[in-house]
Design a protein around this motif. Sequence first.
Motif: not given
Length: 220
Positions: A67-79
């Motif tokens: 099972k391939e671990k699904k990588k959660k898309a990380k949102g952009l930081s405030a900076r």
Amino acid sequence: MKSVIYHALSQKEANDSDVQPSGAQRAEAFVRAFLKRSTPRMSPQAREDQLQRKAVVLEYFTRHKRKEKKKKAKGLSARQRRELRLFDIKPEQQRYSLFLPLHELWKQYIRDLCNGLKPDTQPQMIQAKLLKADLHGAIISVTKSKCPSYVGITGILLQETKHIFKIITKEDRLKVIPKLNCVFTVETDGFISYIYGSKFQLRSSERSAKKFKAKGTIDL
């Protein structure tokens, strides 16, 4: 048992099964290969012993897929959002007339939120609704401020953050007004509500869940 396994098909059996009869040597080679694939964990001697003594249940081994671990898309930081200037309003878009339709939508939104703004509607109810409402599109005015240059500025609210309001004036000027030490008014169908910026330092998404106190200091 062995003779039954390696028994060659008769012509009638081959016709019924729609297969071509093969010779005894080919049949024996096929059966041996099939048994080897079906019982991969058994040695040849153990396999022969099993065939001589009892029936063998052929196992079917499935390959377990990793099972391939699904990588959660990380949102952009405030900076990162600041560096990309995602929320900056371009100069050619800083026109009051462009946002008048937004103001009309906001007025309809407030009417629906307050179940219709009638003359006998309680002002306290409207005030309580506005404190938790989305103010983007509202026309707000600065009535009091410790900085005199802010007093009198009126325009359509375009952006709200935790600490500031960004409004566009009728002169097509984008103004950034801090909430701290300022008092704002919002007019809706003749009803005027006051917003004390020092008590209003929340993001619009956070206000909907906050409980505002009915009484409190109104000092700047």
